[in-house]
Design a protein around this motif. Structure first.
Motif, mmCIF file in Angstrom:
data_model
loop_
_atom_site.group_PDB
_atom_site.id
_atom_site.type_symbol
_atom_site.label_atom_id
_atom_site.label_comp_id
_atom_site.label_asym_id
_atom_site.label_seq_id
_atom_site.Cartn_x
_atom_site.Cartn_y
_atom_site.Cartn_z
ATOM 1 N N GLY A 47 0.756 -1.236 -0.004
ATOM 2 C CA GLY A 47 -0.220 0.120 0.155
ATOM 3 C C GLY A 47 0.979 1.336 -0.108
ATOM 4 N N LEU A 48 2.135 1.322 0.624
ATOM 5 C CA LEU A 48 3.207 2.214 0.640
ATOM 6 C C LEU A 48 3.747 2.075 -0.611
ATOM 7 N N GLY A 49 4.183 0.745 -1.025
ATOM 8 C CA GLY A 49 5.287 0.557 -2.119
ATOM 9 C C GLY A 49 4.760 1.003 -3.399
ATOM 10 N N VAL A 50 3.473 0.930 -3.594
ATOM 11 C CA VAL A 50 2.792 1.100 -5.062
ATOM 12 C C VAL A 50 2.863 2.759 -5.066
ATOM 13 N N GLN A 51 2.610 3.537 -4.272
ATOM 14 C CA GLN A 51 2.724 4.890 -4.076
ATOM 15 C C GLN A 51 3.863 5.446 -4.460
ATOM 16 N N TRP A 52 5.200 4.693 -3.717
ATOM 17 C CA TRP A 52 6.383 5.184 -3.894
ATOM 18 C C TRP A 52 6.857 4.823 -5.438
ATOM 19 N N LEU A 53 6.429 3.567 -5.936
ATOM 20 C CA LEU A 53 6.810 3.599 -7.254
ATOM 21 C C LEU A 53 6.044 4.573 -8.261
ATOM 22 N N ALA A 54 4.931 4.748 -7.965
ATOM 23 C CA ALA A 54 4.303 5.762 -9.266
ATOM 24 C C ALA A 54 4.791 7.060 -8.954
ATOM 25 N N ASN A 55 5.555 7.671 -7.857
ATOM 26 C CA ASN A 55 6.067 8.597 -7.702
ATOM 27 C C ASN A 55 7.484 8.476 -8.493
ATOM 28 N N LEU A 56 8.078 7.291 -8.013
ATOM 29 C CA LEU A 56 9.450 7.236 -8.650
ATOM 30 C C LEU A 56 9.566 7.343 -10.131
ATOM 31 N N PHE A 57 8.461 6.493 -10.639
ATOM 32 C CA PHE A 57 8.441 6.388 -12.113
ATOM 33 C C PHE A 57 7.745 7.544 -12.856
ATOM 34 N N TYR A 58 6.759 8.286 -12.403
ATOM 35 C CA TYR A 58 6.134 9.463 -12.905
ATOM 36 C C TYR A 58 5.994 10.474 -11.873
ATOM 37 N N PRO A 59 6.896 11.318 -11.402
ATOM 38 C CA PRO A 59 6.835 12.238 -10.369
ATOM 39 C C PRO A 59 5.749 13.171 -10.658
ATOM 40 N N SER A 60 5.784 13.850 -11.899
ATOM 41 C CA SER A 60 4.921 14.811 -12.298
ATOM 42 C C SER A 60 3.477 14.346 -12.244
ATOM 43 N N ARG A 61 3.234 13.038 -12.489
ATOM 44 C CA ARG A 61 1.781 12.688 -12.551
ATOM 45 C C ARG A 61 1.449 12.154 -11.120
ATOM 46 N N TYR A 62 2.282 11.735 -10.212
ATOM 47 C CA TYR A 62 1.952 11.214 -8.976
ATOM 48 C C TYR A 62 3.145 11.924 -7.938
ATOM 49 N N PRO A 63 2.700 13.306 -7.866
ATOM 50 C CA PRO A 63 3.558 14.049 -6.417
ATOM 51 C C PRO A 63 3.435 13.354 -5.180
ATOM 52 N N LEU A 64 4.360 13.231 -4.586
ATOM 53 C CA LEU A 64 4.226 12.611 -3.162
ATOM 54 C C LEU A 64 5.205 13.175 -2.221
ATOM 55 N N ASP A 65 4.772 13.675 -1.002
ATOM 56 C CA ASP A 65 5.735 13.838 -0.162
ATOM 57 C C ASP A 65 6.055 12.425 0.677
ATOM 58 N N LEU A 66 7.151 11.728 0.139
ATOM 59 C CA LEU A 66 7.369 10.290 0.600
ATOM 60 C C LEU A 66 7.584 10.346 1.999
ATOM 61 N N LYS A 67 8.229 10.987 2.685
ATOM 62 C CA LYS A 67 8.608 11.326 4.041
ATOM 63 C C LYS A 67 7.524 11.282 4.855
ATOM 64 N N ALA A 68 6.529 12.270 4.517
ATOM 65 C CA ALA A 68 5.199 12.369 5.354
ATOM 66 C C ALA A 68 4.624 11.035 5.134
#
Length: 341
Positions: free
Chosen positions: A296-317
């Protein structure tokens, strides 16, 4: 008066004994009708995905682990579980399960993994001989965890907690799908999932092991039908070169650190450009082996890693929020840096 006190004492004992023997019927995720104790106080998970699923919702109910935790994992776990005994596993890594040892810990219920590496018939038979009820959870896809946590909430008397976990995962899946779901096939990032110390094992794009890569909108370059549920299929370096991955996800952090300097990998685009990323794995892997709610966290990390402009994410928070909700721990900045380094 004495007779009245004796009568009242016997009445209380009788009611307590009656309650202790009460049962209820549930329908598990295999469609089986199972009679279980009305109140569940002690639980055993017969494989890592099942055990970790229980950990997130009610760690205080666990009677044991499948494999012992490593020293560096313990600081990121709730103290109720860190020193539990390792009782083995019906499937996956670790020593084989000893049902009699499990029985000695007096569980009220066994939670098992449906359609995974567990042999359902063997699992049912093993615990039926001991008189222990078994319920199966379907946990092969991240979407499965949404109904699984609602089911566990009902079974374990943690309905609100189960709904909270299910809602988070459902929301995360929805947001990721909305962000990356319309990427054309020819525009998807080409990703190689490197497993093993030499990176020469991987999983088919259709395997449940590689599901987070698909969900995050990338193209897992190893296109095939899985030969087994276990996965980790051997692949040659020449084949990897031919697949031309733009990014390598590495299960082994040592491989991730060394691959860019290996002469033999110089013709792999991702290695040549240094786009090799180690998958975070403390206290549990964010993607796989074992597959768990961490996706559930990993898929968000990947989406941000792969496409940061499509899925912006404050990964630390988001990581701190996720660890607090699912693992019951508050991460420091130093913890976060160590996990994601």
């Amino acid at each position: 008066m004495l007779r009245l006190l004796v009568f009242l004492s016997l009445s209380v004992l009788s009611c307590a004994t009656s309650r202790a023997g009460e049962t209820r019927e549930v329908v598990d995720m295999a469609g089986r009708h199972v009679r279980i104790p009305a109140q569940i106080g002690r639980v055993y998970g017969s494989s890592p995905p099942a055990t970790l699923a229980v950990y997130a919702i009610a760690p205080e109910l666990l009677i044991g682990l499948n494999t012992p935790f490593k020293t560096d994992e313990k600081a990121l776990l709730r103290k109720e579980v860190v020193d539990l005994p390792a009782l083995g596993s019906q499937a996956g890594m670790g020593r084989p399960l000893n049902p009699e040892e499990v029985l000695s810990r007096k569980p009220d219920l066994v939670i098992a993994w449906l359609d995974g590496l567990e042999d359902r018939a063997k699992t049912e038979e093993s615990f039926a001989k001991l008189g222990l009820p078994v319920v199966f959870l379907k946990l092969d896809t991240l979407a499965d965890y949404v109904p699984a946590y609602r089911f566990l909430g009902e079974v374990l008397g943690r309905k609100q907690r189960g709904a909270e976990l299910a809602d988070y995962l459902d929301d995360a899946l929805t947001r990721v799908a909305k962000a990356v779901g319309d990427i054309p096939a020819d525009k998807k990032l080409r990703v190689y999932y490197a497993e093993g110390p030499d990176g020469l094992a991987t999983d088919c794009d259709k395997s449940f092991h590689a599901e987070p890569i698909r969900l995050a909108g990338a193209d897992d370059v190893y296109h095939c039908e899985p030969k087994s549920h276990m996965g980790m299929e051997t692949i040659g370096l020449e084949q990897i070169i031919a697949l031309q991955p733009q990014l390598i996800l590495a299960l082994d952090p040592n491989f991730a650190r060394s691959v860019a300097s290996l002469e033999s990998w110089r013709n792999v685009p991702a290695a040549k450009t240094g786009r090799v990323v180690a998958i975070p794995r403390a206290p549990f892997n964010w993607l796989d082996r074992p597959p768990s709610f961490m996706r559930g966290l990993g898929v968000q990390w990947l989406a941000n890693l792969f496409y940061p402009s499509r899925y912006p994410l404050d990964l630390k928070a988001e990581t701190k929020k996720f660890y607090r909700l699912f693992l019951g721990v508050d991460l420091s900045d130093a913890d976060y840096a160590r996990i994601t380094r």
